[in-house]
Design an enzyme around this catalytic site. Structure first.
Site, PDB file in Angstrom:
ATOM      1  N   LYS A 182      43.304  38.952  36.999  1.00 23.24           N
ATOM      2  CA  LYS A 182      44.148  37.889  37.570  1.00 23.24           C
ATOM      3  C   LYS A 182      43.572  36.490  37.318  1.00 23.24           C
ATOM      4  CE  LYS A 182      44.369  39.971  41.702  1.00 23.24           C
ATOM      5  NZ  LYS A 182      44.114  41.379  41.409  1.00 23.24           N
ATOM      6  N   HIS A 250      36.786  54.061  43.322  1.00 21.50           N
ATOM      7  CA  HIS A 250      35.433  54.015  42.752  1.00 21.50           C
ATOM      8  C   HIS A 250      34.888  52.697  43.284  1.00 21.50           C
ATOM      9  CE1 HIS A 250      32.403  54.372  39.379  1.00 21.50           C
ATOM     10  NE2 HIS A 250      32.229  53.129  39.792  1.00 21.50           N
ATOM     11  N   HIS A 252      33.880  49.242  44.331  1.00 26.57           N
ATOM     12  CA  HIS A 252      33.817  47.960  43.647  1.00 26.57           C
ATOM     13  C   HIS A 252      33.872  46.843  44.685  1.00 26.57           C
ATOM     14  CE1 HIS A 252      38.065  49.084  44.004  1.00 26.57           C
ATOM     15  NE2 HIS A 252      38.352  47.800  44.001  1.00 26.57           N
TER      16      HIS A 252
END
Lengths: 316, 316
Positions: A182, A250, A252
């Site tokens: 983004k 996962h 992050h």
């Protein structure tokens, strides 16, 4: 029916050629799918006259620009008064069209999926207890194919290698730091970086215990260092947090500029990394026991799992 | 110099009369004080030709409206192409001025204070430990005159009585529930209610211990009930949180619609009431010991207190 060139079917000559439109001619609004008044955007379901297919049109007002603001604030922009009180006056202003464009996206022909995707969905807050996680969420996660091959590709340097800003290769406490998709990497005030840990056995915040403190502290300090060196953004200008629920399971960590009101940085979705560390230090199993509130749309499969589970419990 | 009628000095006849402007004629942009691209707003310092006083102009694009969206999406709005990819096309669109107004506020003459108020300030994250609170924040708070007479006026029914939606008059666990000034009471998706407790000895989140659990639970359950009854907004559609730092130091709780991205609902500012209750149940003095991160502008006196204190510590 074969798909003939749009230009023949859709319009009498002047506003579209090969799926390229020169105006919104012949577009009938069927329904506003979603209105976003805060960002001045709207998502519209439409149909072109004489065509059976659906169209989705996304319109958004554009920000003011330093280049044209003086032209906007000129005698060309007429004003009509709302009210005047002493030194304060409020008005509606009408800039010239070329100084006041809107951004438009036309999806044509649009499928039912496009329409659902852009339709405003009812949302609900769910209070997930530690037991709910074990009984509802985790079994649901295990049933899913999570398509996180793209994460492994990054960690194994099979993809996006040129985008990686920093890596600590340690298999226990290491991570890869790279810009979020983004972020345009130009506007520092929209800085958005992601740290993805090398360990593959930590699904989310829910799994974290004191065993992971060295990894979390490593991500915090080395992530901040790398950002300061590369972008000159000081540590007291960075917001560092995890999402729960995350968009992929996962572990992050999000690093965003303090000035950036990033999507997903709200309470009930974002958890400051420093708070996570503090709470685990206080109690190693804090995040296994804590009730975590998350927000889901009615179309979210996890929301449906919760509805099913709550019903089953009520029938017991 | 006496202040002559603006219409004589400022303009040659046609664009202003008694501080009321009919266009931005003769306005020179001195500087963009603040740009808010996400909400499509800008704050500008300007000067009118032939005048010494400053002007502050606030411009903001307007949301799309259901009434006019069909007119915007018509042959009157020309499009220029950015790119086309299969069924997706992005464009710049140029609606007619009367369908694409901007909201403008003109402050004239503006003082230095107006200019500072609307100037983008550097901001910093501060990690306030429990000790910092005792050594820096609390002494600062005690020095201040907090002007919370307006809060007492509400609690004593001397003001805003007609705005109160619900009251539990109990002096220990009671509170008053009323709409926040920012809510128009029309758009449910922007619902914003405030619960202000009757106790006057709780400054903020920092003071809360197990002693206050009955009050917090009372605010949570009765607040949600009152909102459901009055507005039909279900409890799983409401976000309930405290601010730290709050804007005034008398304990109050924010109830906003889940869909509303309310200012101050970000992590690092907002604390879910359910999390606050859980953490106090876990450990009565959780919020006296916990490091709390807050964001302050450089002009914020509390920020300056922290800078002073950190310097003093470094010199020790």
């Amino acid at each position: 029916m074969s798909l003939e060139p749009l230009s023949k079917k859709l319009c009498k000559g002047d506003h579209v050629e090969n799926n390229e439109f020169t105006s919104f001619k012949n577009l009938n609004v069927v329904r506003i799918l979603q209105d976003k008044p805060e960002s001045k955007a709207a998502f519209i379901h439409g149909r072109f006259e004489g065509r059976d297919e659906d169209a989705v049109v996304i319109v958004e007002k554009t920000p003011f620009s330093a280049e044209t603001i003086q032209q906007v604030l000129s005698s060309d922009t007429t004003l009509t008064t709302h009210h005047i009180n002493d030194i304060y006056g409020t008005y509606s202003g009408y800039p010239k069209p070329e100084l006041n464009d809107i951004k438009a996206t036309i999806i044509f022909p649009a499928t039912e999926k496009h329409i659902i995707k852009y339709t405003d969905q009812p949302i609900h807050a769910i209070n997930e207890t530690g037991d709910d996680y074990k009984i509802v969420t985790l079994p649901y996660l295990k049933k899913q194919d999570f398509h996180i091959q793209w994460v492994y590709n990054i960690l194994e340097k099979k993809a996006e290698t040129e985008r990686v800003l920093f890596e600590d290769p340690d298999p226990k406490i290491g991570f890869v730091l790279l810009p979020d998709m983004k972020w345009d990497k130009k506007h520092m005030e929209n800085m958005y970086m992601l740290a993805i840990c090398h360990r593959r056995d930590v699904l989310s915040l829910r799994d974290l215990t004191e065993e992971h403190l060295p990894m979390l502290r490593n991500i915090l300090s080395k992530g901040l260092n790398a950002i300061k060196e590369a972008y000159g953004v000081n540590e007291d200008q960075v917001k560092i947090y995890l999402h729960y629920q995350p968009s992929y399971y996962h572990l992050h960590v999000h690093f965003t500029h303090l000035k950036f009101n990033a999507p997903g940085s709200s309470v009930g979705k974002a958890y400051l990394l420093t708070d996570v560390i503090d709470n685990i230090v206080l109690m190693s199993n804090y995040y296994q026991g804590k009730t975590l509130t998350f927000v889901a749309t009615e179309a979210d499969p996890l929301y449906l799992e919760f509805v099913k589970a709550r019903k089953a419990t009520n029938h017991d």
